[in-house]
Design a protein around this motif. Sequence first.
Motif, PDB file in Angstrom:
ATOM      1  N   THR A  13     -22.640   7.840   2.364  1.00  0.00           N
ATOM      2  CA  THR A  13     -22.208   6.450   2.198  1.00  0.00           C
ATOM      3  C   THR A  13     -23.007   5.510   3.101  1.00  0.00           C
ATOM      4  OG1 THR A  13     -20.545   6.590   3.958  1.00  0.00           O
ATOM      5  CG2 THR A  13     -19.794   7.094   1.710  1.00  0.00           C
ATOM      6  N   GLU A  14     -23.013   4.247   2.692  1.00  0.00           N
ATOM      7  CA  GLU A  14     -23.591   3.185   3.520  1.00  0.00           C
ATOM      8  C   GLU A  14     -22.580   2.038   3.506  1.00  0.00           C
ATOM      9  OE1 GLU A  14     -27.525   2.161   2.309  1.00  0.00           O
ATOM     10  OE2 GLU A  14     -27.753   0.643   3.889  1.00  0.00           O
ATOM     11  N   ILE A  15     -22.063   1.708   4.689  1.00  0.00           N
ATOM     12  CA  ILE A  15     -20.912   0.805   4.752  1.00  0.00           C
ATOM     13  C   ILE A  15     -21.102  -0.246   5.836  1.00  0.00           C
ATOM     14  CG2 ILE A  15     -18.425   0.685   5.264  1.00  0.00           C
ATOM     15  CD1 ILE A  15     -18.258   3.564   4.114  1.00  0.00           C
ATOM     16  N   THR A  16     -20.756  -1.471   5.519  1.00  0.00           N
ATOM     17  CA  THR A  16     -20.664  -2.521   6.531  1.00  0.00           C
ATOM     18  C   THR A  16     -19.284  -3.156   6.451  1.00  0.00           C
ATOM     19  OG1 THR A  16     -23.034  -2.986   6.419  1.00  0.00           O
ATOM     20  CG2 THR A  16     -21.650  -4.677   7.402  1.00  0.00           C
ATOM     21  N   VAL A  17     -18.657  -3.276   7.618  1.00  0.00           N
ATOM     22  CA  VAL A  17     -17.332  -3.875   7.724  1.00  0.00           C
ATOM     23  C   VAL A  17     -17.402  -5.013   8.736  1.00  0.00           C
ATOM     24  CG1 VAL A  17     -14.988  -3.519   8.593  1.00  0.00           C
ATOM     25  CG2 VAL A  17     -16.027  -1.790   7.131  1.00  0.00           C
ATOM     26  N   GLU A  68     -12.830   7.460   2.621  1.00  0.00           N
ATOM     27  CA  GLU A  68     -12.680   7.974   3.982  1.00  0.00           C
ATOM     28  C   GLU A  68     -13.604   7.242   4.958  1.00  0.00           C
ATOM     29  OE1 GLU A  68     -13.798  12.092   4.424  1.00  0.00           O
ATOM     30  OE2 GLU A  68     -12.594  12.303   6.248  1.00  0.00           O
ATOM     31  N   ASP A  69     -14.860   7.067   4.562  1.00  0.00           N
ATOM     32  CA  ASP A  69     -15.828   6.451   5.473  1.00  0.00           C
ATOM     33  C   ASP A  69     -15.556   4.959   5.678  1.00  0.00           C
ATOM     34  OD1 ASP A  69     -16.813   8.966   5.468  1.00  0.00           O
ATOM     35  OD2 ASP A  69     -18.795   8.478   4.671  1.00  0.00           O
ATOM     36  N   THR A  70     -14.986   4.307   4.686  1.00  0.00           N
ATOM     37  CA  THR A  70     -14.559   2.918   4.884  1.00  0.00           C
ATOM     38  C   THR A  70     -13.422   2.880   5.901  1.00  0.00           C
ATOM     39  OG1 THR A  70     -15.226   2.310   2.641  1.00  0.00           O
ATOM     40  CG2 THR A  70     -13.652   0.850   3.734  1.00  0.00           C
ATOM     41  N   GLY A  71     -12.534   3.852   5.854  1.00  0.00           N
ATOM     42  CA  GLY A  71     -11.463   3.954   6.858  1.00  0.00           C
ATOM     43  C   GLY A  71     -12.017   4.156   8.260  1.00  0.00           C
ATOM     44  N   ILE A  72     -13.058   4.982   8.360  1.00  0.00           N
ATOM     45  CA  ILE A  72     -13.710   5.220   9.659  1.00  0.00           C
ATOM     46  C   ILE A  72     -14.302   3.914  10.196  1.00  0.00           C
ATOM     47  CG2 ILE A  72     -15.686   6.343  10.781  1.00  0.00           C
ATOM     48  CD1 ILE A  72     -15.217   8.757   8.890  1.00  0.00           C
ATOM     49  N   ALA A  73     -15.067   3.224   9.357  1.00  0.00           N
ATOM     50  CA  ALA A  73     -15.736   1.987   9.789  1.00  0.00           C
ATOM     51  C   ALA A  73     -14.728   0.891  10.121  1.00  0.00           C
ATOM     52  CB  ALA A  73     -16.703   1.517   8.700  1.00  0.00           C
ATOM     53  N   ILE A 126      -4.028   6.995  -9.988  1.00  0.00           N
ATOM     54  CA  ILE A 126      -3.678   5.614 -10.334  1.00  0.00           C
ATOM     55  C   ILE A 126      -4.909   5.088 -11.059  1.00  0.00           C
ATOM     56  CG2 ILE A 126      -3.067   3.317  -9.483  1.00  0.00           C
ATOM     57  CD1 ILE A 126      -2.102   4.800  -6.871  1.00  0.00           C
ATOM     58  N   GLY A 127      -4.875   5.011 -12.360  1.00  0.00           N
ATOM     59  CA  GLY A 127      -6.096   4.764 -13.121  1.00  0.00           C
ATOM     60  C   GLY A 127      -7.065   5.901 -12.847  1.00  0.00           C
ATOM     61  N   ALA A 128      -8.275   5.551 -12.343  1.00  0.00           N
ATOM     62  CA  ALA A 128      -9.272   6.578 -12.023  1.00  0.00           C
ATOM     63  C   ALA A 128      -9.170   7.041 -10.573  1.00  0.00           C
ATOM     64  CB  ALA A 128     -10.668   6.023 -12.287  1.00  0.00           C
ATOM     65  N   PHE A 129      -8.259   6.456  -9.821  1.00  0.00           N
ATOM     66  CA  PHE A 129      -8.192   6.675  -8.366  1.00  0.00           C
ATOM     67  C   PHE A 129      -7.281   7.857  -8.017  1.00  0.00           C
ATOM     68  CE2 PHE A 129      -6.524   5.714  -4.106  1.00  0.00           C
ATOM     69  CZ  PHE A 129      -7.688   5.418  -3.420  1.00  0.00           C
ATOM     70  N   ASP A 130      -7.773   8.756  -7.149  1.00  0.00           N
ATOM     71  CA  ASP A 130      -6.968   9.904  -6.706  1.00  0.00           C
ATOM     72  C   ASP A 130      -5.964   9.461  -5.643  1.00  0.00           C
ATOM     73  OD1 ASP A 130      -8.342  11.877  -8.259  1.00  0.00           O
ATOM     74  OD2 ASP A 130     -10.003  11.774  -6.824  1.00  0.00           O
ATOM     75  N   THR A 131      -4.680   9.672  -5.904  1.00  0.00           N
ATOM     76  CA  THR A 131      -3.656   9.201  -4.960  1.00  0.00           C
ATOM     77  C   THR A 131      -3.776   9.876  -3.591  1.00  0.00           C
ATOM     78  OG1 THR A 131      -2.102  10.761  -5.966  1.00  0.00           O
ATOM     79  CG2 THR A 131      -1.945   8.466  -6.664  1.00  0.00           C
ATOM     80  N   GLU A 132      -4.326  11.101  -3.534  1.00  0.00           N
ATOM     81  CA  GLU A 132      -4.450  11.798  -2.248  1.00  0.00           C
ATOM     82  C   GLU A 132      -5.401  11.067  -1.296  1.00  0.00           C
ATOM     83  OE1 GLU A 132      -5.892  15.716  -3.079  1.00  0.00           O
ATOM     84  OE2 GLU A 132      -7.938  15.041  -3.439  1.00  0.00           O
ATOM     85  N   LEU A 133      -6.221  10.155  -1.818  1.00  0.00           N
ATOM     86  CA  LEU A 133      -7.166   9.433  -0.965  1.00  0.00           C
ATOM     87  C   LEU A 133      -6.486   8.370  -0.103  1.00  0.00           C
ATOM     88  CD1 LEU A 133     -10.257   9.036  -3.310  1.00  0.00           C
ATOM     89  CD2 LEU A 133      -9.746  10.830  -1.640  1.00  0.00           C
ATOM     90  N   VAL A 134      -5.282   7.984  -0.469  1.00  0.00           N
ATOM     91  CA  VAL A 134      -4.557   6.996   0.353  1.00  0.00           C
ATOM     92  C   VAL A 134      -4.315   7.581   1.744  1.00  0.00           C
ATOM     93  CG1 VAL A 134      -2.515   5.542   0.555  1.00  0.00           C
ATOM     94  CG2 VAL A 134      -3.498   5.978  -1.699  1.00  0.00           C
ATOM     95  N   ARG A 135      -3.868   8.834   1.777  1.00  0.00           N
ATOM     96  CA  ARG A 135      -3.677   9.492   3.070  1.00  0.00           C
ATOM     97  C   ARG A 135      -5.001   9.625   3.829  1.00  0.00           C
ATOM     98  NH1 ARG A 135      -3.591  13.840   6.345  1.00  0.00           N
ATOM     99  NH2 ARG A 135      -1.593  14.438   7.275  1.00  0.00           N
ATOM    100  N   GLU A 136      -6.073   9.989   3.122  1.00  0.00           N
ATOM    101  CA  GLU A 136      -7.386  10.145   3.759  1.00  0.00           C
ATOM    102  C   GLU A 136      -7.818   8.846   4.444  1.00  0.00           C
ATOM    103  OE1 GLU A 136      -9.095  13.111   3.975  1.00  0.00           O
ATOM    104  OE2 GLU A 136      -7.164  13.754   3.166  1.00  0.00           O
ATOM    105  N   PHE A 138      -5.837   6.390   5.616  1.00  0.00           N
ATOM    106  CA  PHE A 138      -5.030   6.083   6.798  1.00  0.00           C
ATOM    107  C   PHE A 138      -5.285   7.076   7.933  1.00  0.00           C
ATOM    108  CE2 PHE A 138      -2.412   3.605   3.715  1.00  0.00           C
ATOM    109  CZ  PHE A 138      -2.603   2.382   4.328  1.00  0.00           C
ATOM    110  N   GLN A 139      -5.635   8.321   7.579  1.00  0.00           N
ATOM    111  CA  GLN A 139      -6.026   9.283   8.618  1.00  0.00           C
ATOM    112  C   GLN A 139      -7.274   8.789   9.343  1.00  0.00           C
ATOM    113  OE1 GLN A 139      -4.639  12.732   9.553  1.00  0.00           O
ATOM    114  NE2 GLN A 139      -5.724  11.685  11.203  1.00  0.00           N
TER     115      GLN A 139
END
Length: 195
Positions: A13-17, A68-73, A126-136, A138-139
Motif C-alpha cells: 500500500t501507499e497511504i497519506t493521512v 489495515e494500513d490506513t488504520g496504522i497511518a 457489506i456489499g463487496a466489503f468484508d465485515t471482518e476488516l472493521v476489527r482489523e 480498529f486493531q
Amino acid sequence: MRKATISRKTAETEITVEIDLDGTGKYDNQTGVGFFDHMLDQLSRHSLIDMTVRAKGDTHIDDHHTVEDTGIALGQALARAVGDKKGIYRYGHFALAMDDTQVACALDLSARPFLVWNVDFPTDKIGAFDTELVREFFQALSTNGGITLHIDKVHGINSHHIAEAAFKSVARALRMALEIDPRMADSLPSTKGAL
Ligand SMILES: [Mn+2]
C-alpha cells in the motif's frame, strides 16, 4: 497546532493521512474501497477531526492491506497530533443508537494499546466489503494510536448499521477524549506525570 501528516509506503500500500484534531469534521477520503471511505467520512464528521486520506492498495487481491494500513497511518497521525496530551480529557465514551443497532465505545488515550472487540456481524459482507476488516481497522488504530479501545455491540441486526455505529461511537468518544478540559489547563490528566 494539533495537526499531523503521515505518509507510509510498503509493497502492498501507499497511504497519506492528514488530520487536524481541532477541525470541523471536514473530510476528503479516497482509499479505493467505497464502503471504507463511507466509514472514514463518519469518523471525521462525528469526531470533528478534519481528515484527508489517500490510499492506493493492492485491492486486486482484497481490501485487507488497504484497510489495515490506513488504520496504522491514521493511528500514527493521531498519536503525533495529540502531542504531549496536556489539558485533554483523555477518556471518552459514547453509546450510539442507529435504527436497530446500538454500539458503545469507551476509550483511553493511554499510550497503552489494547483492543476489546465485542462485535459480531450477521453477514460476512457489506456489499463487496468484508465485515471482518472493521476489527482489523480498529486493531491497527488502537496499536498505532496508543489507544485503549473498547467497542461493544449492545444489539443490532444489520451489518451496515453495526459497522457504521461502531465508527460513529468511536468518533464521538474520540471527540470527548481529545477535547481540551478548561479546568486542566497545562497539566496532564495522569497521576504518573506521563502518558
Ligand atoms: Mn451508511
